[in-house]
Design a protein around this motif. Structure first.
Motif, short mmCIF file in Angstrom:
data_model
loop_
_atom_site.label_atom_id
_atom_site.label_comp_id
_atom_site.label_asym_id
_atom_site.label_seq_id
_atom_site.Cartn_x
_atom_site.Cartn_y
_atom_site.Cartn_z
N VAL A 236 -0.82 -1.56 22.84
CA VAL A 236 -0.60 -1.29 21.41
C VAL A 236 -1.57 -0.18 21.01
CG1 VAL A 236 -0.71 -2.22 19.07
CG2 VAL A 236 0.10 -3.67 20.96
N LYS A 237 -1.02 0.98 20.64
CA LYS A 237 -1.85 2.14 20.29
C LYS A 237 -2.14 2.21 18.79
CE LYS A 237 -2.80 4.60 23.16
NZ LYS A 237 -3.93 4.41 24.10
N GLY A 238 -1.20 1.72 18.00
CA GLY A 238 -1.41 1.78 16.55
C GLY A 238 -0.33 1.02 15.82
N ILE A 239 -0.68 0.44 14.66
CA ILE A 239 0.32 -0.23 13.83
C ILE A 239 0.12 0.19 12.37
CG2 ILE A 239 0.54 -2.24 15.35
CD1 ILE A 239 -1.13 -3.87 13.39
N GLY A 240 1.19 0.06 11.60
CA GLY A 240 1.10 0.35 10.16
C GLY A 240 2.19 -0.42 9.43
N PHE A 241 1.86 -0.88 8.24
CA PHE A 241 2.86 -1.60 7.43
C PHE A 241 2.57 -1.32 5.96
CE2 PHE A 241 5.29 -4.91 5.46
CZ PHE A 241 6.31 -5.19 6.35
N ARG A 242 3.64 -1.06 5.18
CA ARG A 242 3.47 -0.82 3.74
C ARG A 242 4.62 -1.46 2.96
NH1 ARG A 242 -0.77 0.57 5.19
NH2 ARG A 242 -1.99 2.42 4.68
N GLY A 243 4.29 -1.91 1.74
CA GLY A 243 5.31 -2.46 0.84
C GLY A 243 5.42 -1.64 -0.44
N GLU A 244 6.45 -1.90 -1.21
CA GLU A 244 6.68 -1.16 -2.47
C GLU A 244 7.00 -2.10 -3.63
OE1 GLU A 244 9.16 2.22 -2.26
OE2 GLU A 244 8.23 2.88 -0.40
N GLU A 245 7.20 -1.52 -4.82
CA GLU A 245 7.56 -2.28 -6.02
C GLU A 245 8.90 -3.00 -5.81
OE1 GLU A 245 7.53 1.02 -5.88
OE2 GLU A 245 6.24 1.89 -7.43
N TYR A 246 9.16 -4.01 -6.66
CA TYR A 246 10.43 -4.73 -6.58
C TYR A 246 11.59 -3.89 -7.10
CZ TYR A 246 14.18 -7.97 -7.65
OH TYR A 246 15.41 -8.56 -7.74
N TRP A 256 10.24 8.44 0.89
CA TRP A 256 9.98 7.01 0.92
C TRP A 256 8.53 6.74 1.33
CZ3 TRP A 256 13.35 2.87 3.88
CH2 TRP A 256 13.26 1.66 3.18
N GLN A 257 7.71 6.43 0.31
CA GLN A 257 6.26 6.31 0.54
C GLN A 257 5.90 5.23 1.56
OE1 GLN A 257 3.90 8.40 -0.28
NE2 GLN A 257 5.44 9.65 -1.28
N SER A 258 6.63 4.10 1.57
CA SER A 258 6.22 3.04 2.50
C SER A 258 6.42 3.45 3.96
CB SER A 258 6.93 1.71 2.19
OG SER A 258 8.31 1.87 2.18
N THR A 259 7.47 4.24 4.24
CA THR A 259 7.66 4.75 5.62
C THR A 259 6.58 5.77 5.93
OG1 THR A 259 10.00 4.79 5.00
CG2 THR A 259 9.46 5.47 7.22
N ILE A 260 6.35 6.68 4.97
CA ILE A 260 5.39 7.76 5.19
C ILE A 260 3.99 7.20 5.44
CG2 ILE A 260 4.23 9.71 4.05
CD1 ILE A 260 6.96 10.15 2.53
N GLU A 261 3.56 6.27 4.58
CA GLU A 261 2.19 5.76 4.68
C GLU A 261 2.02 4.84 5.88
OE1 GLU A 261 -0.35 6.84 2.94
OE2 GLU A 261 1.00 8.22 1.88
N ALA A 262 3.03 4.00 6.18
CA ALA A 262 2.93 3.10 7.34
C ALA A 262 2.82 3.91 8.63
CB ALA A 262 4.14 2.17 7.41
N SER A 263 3.63 4.99 8.72
CA SER A 263 3.58 5.78 9.96
C SER A 263 2.28 6.56 10.06
CB SER A 263 4.80 6.71 10.08
OG SER A 263 4.91 7.56 8.98
N LYS A 264 1.80 7.08 8.91
CA LYS A 264 0.52 7.81 8.93
C LYS A 264 -0.60 6.92 9.46
CE LYS A 264 0.81 11.39 5.37
NZ LYS A 264 0.51 11.65 3.95
N GLU A 265 -0.59 5.66 8.98
CA GLU A 265 -1.64 4.73 9.42
C GLU A 265 -1.55 4.49 10.93
OE1 GLU A 265 -1.52 0.87 7.59
OE2 GLU A 265 -3.42 0.28 8.47
N ALA A 266 -0.32 4.29 11.41
CA ALA A 266 -0.13 4.03 12.85
C ALA A 266 -0.53 5.25 13.68
CB ALA A 266 1.32 3.64 13.13
N TYR A 267 -0.14 6.46 13.22
CA TYR A 267 -0.49 7.68 13.96
C TYR A 267 -2.01 7.86 14.01
CZ TYR A 267 4.44 9.08 13.46
OH TYR A 267 5.80 9.13 13.51
N LYS A 268 -2.67 7.59 12.90
CA LYS A 268 -4.12 7.77 12.82
C LYS A 268 -4.80 6.85 13.85
CE LYS A 268 -7.99 7.75 9.64
NZ LYS A 268 -8.53 7.02 8.51
N GLU A 269 -4.34 5.59 13.87
CA GLU A 269 -4.93 4.62 14.78
C GLU A 269 -4.67 5.02 16.23
OE1 GLU A 269 -4.11 0.66 13.37
OE2 GLU A 269 -4.63 -0.17 15.32
#
Lengths: 387, 174
Positions: A236-246, A256-269
């Motif tokens: 496991v090289k990196g993981i990321g998870f994000r949620g949004e408003e209802y 789509w911010q949750s895709t963008i931010e989750a992937s950024k986090e995983a790439y960084k890790e």
């Protein structure tokens, strides 16, 4: 992220319409294969994580209780995690956190769906409260709205988007033909896709995933155990998870911010700075071909608004710079709860050279992804052949 | 190859005609679960729906970020502040996105075909999910051509109102 974590075994059922066995037997089919693949016994496992779609889909509340025996969880701690379509990523993340924290050394993760026993679209209607946003219920509605929002935001020509979506569908179905476990295994042409009956305009029949039964099991282990047990773990090289408003209208779903931010986090890790160049294969969650186009952008694999151009020039096709969904993806097989975990299992198969006919030659770094809810969650797990 | 698939129009399930699992002598067992629920709407949504019955669309304003959200909210999703200021919104707005629903499924709120849209009412800082209608929806190609020319829509009210979201019948092109 704490201790290093590896995938040491995976198991998948033959996916499709499985009226031939009961639901616990379906779960057992995947669990048995994962244990055989890892070469360990249930005695070696410290805990079990399970996930599926909500109880309305399953027809029984807490189906992990029903599956206690099939999950080999008797005498062990059992966690349930669920986030709709992204459940498969969430269960994997639960196990990764568990092992990385040092609270467990080996964790079995299982996710499943037996959609032919219930009614998938009727279940989707229950994901929204019934008095304000219920009109958007039914997966094709929500995701067609999103696709059109994306096309409008970037002024993407309708015919160009249609062509790119057809290529995504054709490539995925070609992948399905190479994957003996896939549900849909047929040869399609671009014309078959672009002339198929309309489901929710612009989305047509072959732009949409099937209704599938299937289960997936993945065994995660700590570095010490993985090195002892497994010749070729997938790290496991990196993981990321994000949620949004209802409320869907509260934020842009085209960017789509949750895709963008989750992937950024995983790439960084994972230490990835140029994902298109550095990744060898991606298992992008693609229940709808148009949605995959948008994901390719939000995952940072091509510039915003340019996914159709990249798809048309073959960047994400077999033999392209970054082949996407060589397994056939969700378009060929969608047992929803399991679909996100199948992406993780497929990424593990790719980086360990065990993907058989749909192996991407020499793959060392793979991305897996899933999204869930009425456009509310995104999860990413990146696996690699090197620690 | 399309003929290798059978599309069940009522269930909208895709089945491959020439592939089956080993045929089973095994049975399936039918059980239905029907459960009643009684959802509390609270003061905010009660007032919002009462407004619809009067032919008014209400949003609320956040005192911190000043955003107006519709349907009305008790609290701001970003600032977490109470949203106590009520604002009556114009009944016209712009379409942010739409889709034509052309298939049937269980629990669906309306007989297809129908259009679902995200509509940004003037003055609002978010879009509202509702139907777009008032013209012939039977031919998808005609709908597509028509929708290319539509950007502004206006609320059309139901003849009978029940203080629910369907008090607005749909939004029609202006």
């Amino acid at each position: 992220m704490g201790r290093a974590v590896a995938v040491i075994g995976t198991g998948q059922t033959k996916h499709g319409r499985r009226d031939d066995l009961s639901y616990p037997d379906l779960v057992r089919e995947a669990v048995k294969k994962a244990f055989e693949d890892a070469g360990i016994t249930p005695k070696d496992v410290d805990g079990v994580v399970y996930g599926s779609m909500p109880s309305m889909m399953e027809g029984v509340a807490y189906n992990h209780f029903y599956f206690a025996d099939a999950l080999r969880t008797v005498g062990k701690p059992l966690f349930r995690t669920e986030t709709c379509g992204s459940t498969g990523q969430s269960v994997a993340h639960t196990a990764i956190h568990w092992v990385a924290s040092g609270m467990a050394d080996i964790v079995l993760v299982v996710a499943s769906e037996k959609e032919h026993e219930g009614d998938a679209q009727a279940t989707m209607m229950t994901i929204l409260e019934p008095f304000l946003m219920v009109t958007i219920g039914g997966a094709p509605v929500a995701f067609s709205l999103q696709s059109r929002e994306w096309m409008g935001y970037y002024h993407i020509d309708e015919d160009k988007a249609r062509e790119a979506a057809s290529i995504v569908s054709v490539d995925s179905h070609d992948g399905g033909l190479n994957n003996p476990l896939a549900h849909i295994r047929v040869k399609l042409t671009k014309e078959d896709v672009s002339k198929a009956p309309i489901i929710t305009y612009p989305v047509r029949l072959y732009d949409v995933c099937p209704v599938s039964d299937g289960a997936c099991a993945v065994i995660f282990a700590s570095e010490e155990k993985a090195k002892k047990i497994c010749k070729k773990p997938a790290w496991v090289k990196g993981i990321g998870f994000r949620g949004e408003e209802y409320f869907i209208g509260d934020s842009s779903k085209a960017v789509w911010q949750s895709t963008i931010e989750a992937s950024k986090e995983a790439y960084k890790e994972a230490g990835i700075t140029n994902p298109l160049k550095e990744l060898d294969v991606a298992e992008v969650y693609n229940p709808f071909s148009y949605q995959e186009l948008m994901f390719l952008e939000c995952l940072g694999l091509c510039p915003p608004g340019e996914a159709p151009d990249y798809v048309i020039k073959g960047t994400f096709s077999p033999g392209g710079e970054l082949p996407c969904d060589p397994s056939g993806g969700v378009l060929c097989c969608n047992p929803i709860g399991a679909a996100g975990l199948i992406r993780v299992a497929e990424a593990a198969l790719q980086v360990t050279g065990k993907a058989g006919e749909h192996q991407v030659e020499g793959a060392k770094l793979a991305l897996s992804h899933a999204m869930g809810g009425a456009m509310q969650f995104n999860g990413i797990t990146i696996l690699g052949s090197e620690l | 190859m399309a003929e290798r698939y059978k599309v069940d129009k009522d269930l909208v399930r895709m089945e491959i005609v020439d592939f089956t699992f080993p045929q089973k002598e095994y049975k399936t067992s039918r059980h239905d679960t029907v459960l009643p629920y009684n959802w509390a709407l609270g003061p905010t949504w009660t007032k919002f729906f009462d407004g619809l019955k009067e032919g008014k669309i209400f949003g609320t304003r956040c005192k911190k970020c000043n955003k107006i959200l519709v349907p009305a909210r008790t609290f701001c999703p970003s600032c977490y502040e109470d949203m106590e200021e009520w604002v009556e919104l114009p009944q016209e707005g712009s379409i942010e996105t739409w889709c034509l629903v052309n298939y049937k499924y269980y629990g669906q709120v309306k007989e297809p075909p129908y259009i679902i849209g995200q509509i940004r009412l003037d003055k609002a800082d978010c879009s509202l999910t509702h139907f777009i209608g008032g013209f012939d929806l039977s031919d998808p190609d005609k709908v597509r051509k028509k929708m290319k020319t539509v950007s502004r829509v206006k609320a059309v009210w139901s003849k009978e109102k029940h203080a629910d979201i369907y008090d607005i019948a749909y939004f029609k092109p202006v």
